[in-house]
Design an enzyme around this catalytic site. Structure first.
Site, PDB file in Angstrom:
ATOM      1  N   PRO A 126       0.832  -1.213   0.000  1.00  0.00           N
ATOM      2  CA  PRO A 126       0.000   0.000   0.000  1.00  0.00           C
ATOM      3  C   PRO A 126       0.864   1.259   0.000  1.00  0.00           C
ATOM      4  O   PRO A 126       0.382   2.347  -0.334  1.00  0.00           O
ATOM      5  CB  PRO A 126      -0.822  -0.107   1.294  1.00  0.00           C
ATOM      6  CG  PRO A 126      -0.153  -1.147   2.118  1.00  0.00           C
ATOM      7  CD  PRO A 126       0.617  -2.030   1.196  1.00  0.00           C
ATOM      8  N   GLU A 153       3.369  -7.353   8.326  1.00  0.00           N
ATOM      9  CA  GLU A 153       3.636  -5.913   8.155  1.00  0.00           C
ATOM     10  C   GLU A 153       4.396  -5.634   6.866  1.00  0.00           C
ATOM     11  O   GLU A 153       4.772  -4.489   6.583  1.00  0.00           O
ATOM     12  CB  GLU A 153       4.433  -5.372   9.353  1.00  0.00           C
ATOM     13  CG  GLU A 153       3.648  -5.333  10.656  1.00  0.00           C
ATOM     14  CD  GLU A 153       2.311  -4.619  10.507  1.00  0.00           C
ATOM     15  OE1 GLU A 153       2.270  -3.537   9.904  1.00  0.00           O
ATOM     16  OE2 GLU A 153       1.287  -5.161  10.974  1.00  0.00           O
ATOM     17  N   ARG A 195      -4.072  -9.216 -20.067  1.00  0.00           N
ATOM     18  CA  ARG A 195      -5.123  -9.015 -21.074  1.00  0.00           C
ATOM     19  C   ARG A 195      -4.672  -8.088 -22.197  1.00  0.00           C
ATOM     20  O   ARG A 195      -5.269  -8.051 -23.262  1.00  0.00           O
ATOM     21  CB  ARG A 195      -6.432  -8.535 -20.442  1.00  0.00           C
ATOM     22  CG  ARG A 195      -6.436  -7.108 -19.975  1.00  0.00           C
ATOM     23  CD  ARG A 195      -7.704  -6.803 -19.193  1.00  0.00           C
ATOM     24  NE  ARG A 195      -8.877  -6.606 -20.039  1.00  0.00           N
ATOM     25  CZ  ARG A 195      -9.176  -5.453 -20.638  1.00  0.00           C
ATOM     26  NH1 ARG A 195      -8.391  -4.414 -20.517  1.00  0.00           N
ATOM     27  NH2 ARG A 195     -10.269  -5.347 -21.376  1.00  0.00           N
ATOM     28  N   ASP A 210     -11.246   0.819 -23.935  1.00  0.00           N
ATOM     29  CA  ASP A 210     -11.539   0.723 -22.508  1.00  0.00           C
ATOM     30  C   ASP A 210     -11.338   2.035 -21.768  1.00  0.00           C
ATOM     31  O   ASP A 210     -10.614   2.913 -22.239  1.00  0.00           O
ATOM     32  CB  ASP A 210     -10.583  -0.276 -21.848  1.00  0.00           C
ATOM     33  CG  ASP A 210     -11.034  -1.702 -22.028  1.00  0.00           C
ATOM     34  OD1 ASP A 210     -12.240  -1.909 -22.205  1.00  0.00           O
ATOM     35  OD2 ASP A 210     -10.169  -2.584 -21.989  1.00  0.00           O
TER      36      ASP A 210
END
Ligand code: SAM
Length: 281
Positions: A126, A153, A195, A210
């Site tokens: 993150p 962690e 993809r 897209d």
């Protein structure tokens, strides 16, 4: 393209064998190795984590386990070489799917001028740089991507610093929230990247139109029947006038982007017709 994933939960990566990725494996466009990190653990309990230096909650993943694992993944050696590649979950019919279009050019994205002699190491965290469609496009031309799935962690930072000797390293976040481990992030990134590899999607134009490809969100889509539960498909879509349909789609895309992600419009070059659509919408 070759993907190697290092994880303490190999079974979490099972979805990589399904649907279009499974078909890409079958077509030999893609090969995937999923490796249990505990193979590189050396103690009796096969432990991969330890308490944080400096104190604090949780556990941190050990460099003595990750270091050799990443060395082997870069070299295709040791337990990495011994793991069987994933096979497709179900054999796919050789007949084209209904949206396969003959004669549609496959699009390969730019490789840029980066030196690609070292494999790419993606470390989901993150605290990483947000993963974007532009990353997916750039990475869709990589030959070898290694993924390091953190847990607890996270991974001792020296692992990432040291890996830069053998890899091009990117720490990437899939969004501003915290998951339990990196496996789901790997599924997200792998699917978005694979993809775009030429030959994986039957109809190449579907990813060229897209969301994010032109900097905007895609507008709404409709299929048959023309009327359903009292709701009609917008009339323009049944007109057969392709110029009008393209303009309508662009307008819808602009209006949706302004409503949902207005900041994206700042980076888009708008034509006079685009500005008109935004003024009138
Ligand atoms: N202590 C870390 C922090 O606050 O930045 C969070 C660690 S998280 C509980 C455990 C693992 O989940 C991370 O090492 C990473 O592999 C994965 N992870 C969690 N959230 C993620 C996200 N938004 N993007 C990518 N990976 C994520």
């Amino acid at each position: 393209m070759r993907l190697d994933v290092l994880t303490i939960f190999p079974e979490y990566l099972e979805p990589l064998r399904h649907a279009l990725l499974g078909k890409a494996i079958e077509q030999k466009i893609l090969s995937i190795g999923v490796h249990d990190l505990r193979q590189w653990a050396t103690d009796r309990h096969k432990s991969v984590d330890d308490t944080p230096m400096g104190g604090g909650p949780g556990m941190v993943m050990k460099p003595e386990v990750w270091g050799p694992a990443l060395d082997d993944a870069a070299a295709g050696a040791g337990p990495v070489a011994e793991t069987l590649d994933l096979t497709t979950a179900s054999p796919h019919l050789s007949a084209p799917r209904h949206d396969d279009l003959a004669g549609v050019d496959t699009q390969t994205y730019e490789t840029g001028d980066e030196d690609r002699s070292k494999p790419l190491l993606l470390v989901p965290t993150p605290a990483g740089k947000p993963f974007t469609q532009a990353d997916a496009q750039a990475w869709s031309t990589e030959e070898h991507i290694v993924f390091a799935c953190g847990r607890y962690e996270g991974i001792d930072q020296r692992v990432v610093d040291d890996a830069a000797n053998r890899y091009r390293v990117r720490e990437v976040s899939i969004g501003d929230y915290v998951l339990i481990g990196g496996e789901v992030a790997v599924l997200v990134i792998a699917e978005a990247v694979v993809r775009l590899v030429p030959g994986v999607l039957g109809n190449q134009s579907s990813h060229q139109e897209d969301s994010f490809s032109d900097g905007l969100l895609e507008g709404p889509s409709y299929t048959k029947p023309r009327s359903w539960r009292g709701l009609d498909v917008p009339e323009v879509l049944t007109s057969g006038n392709h110029a009008l349909i393209d303009r309508w789609r662009r307008d819808q895309s602009l209006l949706r982007t302004r409503a949902v992600r207005p900041e994206l419009l700042d980076a888009v070059e708008l034509s006079a017709a685009d500005r008109r659509a935004l003024e009138q919408g």
